[in-house]
Design an enzyme around this catalytic site. Structure first.
Site, short mmCIF file in Angstrom:
data_model
loop_
_atom_site.label_atom_id
_atom_site.label_comp_id
_atom_site.label_asym_id
_atom_site.label_seq_id
_atom_site.Cartn_x
_atom_site.Cartn_y
_atom_site.Cartn_z
N MET A 39 0.85 -0.93 0.14
CA MET A 39 -0.19 0.34 0.10
C MET A 39 0.79 1.26 -0.08
SD MET A 39 -2.46 2.75 1.20
CE MET A 39 -1.40 3.04 2.67
N PRO A 40 1.05 2.30 -0.97
CA PRO A 40 -0.75 2.38 -1.35
C PRO A 40 -0.46 1.61 -2.55
CG PRO A 40 1.40 4.23 -1.08
CD PRO A 40 2.33 3.31 -0.45
#
Length: 129
Positions: free
Chosen positions: A1-2
């Site tokens: 993540m992102p």
């Protein structure tokens, strides 16, 4: 993540797409201090009839090499975001020949409760991450 989402016009050679994704991931790692294996990228291609990108009245020239990058991420500092904008544009020019006028970036922030990486659990909340 992102999570990084890329929107480009169709017709790019496979090796250029690979370089685009690699360059963007490297800029993300350096700017947001995410682990190297924290890589989530999706790329969509469009025709000129299905993606219309103008300049918001800023006189920014656009070409068929335009790249829209959407980043969905936990909260980041203003400094991290600005570093990402700069690093990505600089690296895309150097390694892909893409002008900064052809790069548009949007960061959308989310909370820890907004992410499940699998198994039906919110790993940020369960402290698995």
């Amino acid at each position: 993540m992102p999570l990084m989402k890329f929107h480009i016009y169709g017709g790019w050679p496979k090796e250029e797409i690979t370089t685009l994704l690699d360059v963007a991931h490297d800029a993300m790692v350096r700017s947001f201090n995410v682990p190297v294996r924290d890589r989530y990228q999706v790329l969509n291609t469009y025709s000129s009839e299905t993606m219309l990108i103008q300049d918001t009245g800023l006189d920014i020239p656009r070409t068929d090499r335009f790249v829209l990058v959407e980043v969905v991420s936990r909260a980041r500092t203003t400094e991290q975001k600005q570093a990402f904008y700069f690093n990505l544009c600089e690296d895309l020019l150097e390694k892909c020949g893409i002008s900064s006028s052809d790069v548009m970036i949007s960061v959308v922030e989310s909370s820890d409760a907004d992410w499940s990486f699998g198994h039906g659990r919110a790993q940020f909340l369960t402290n698995e991450l």
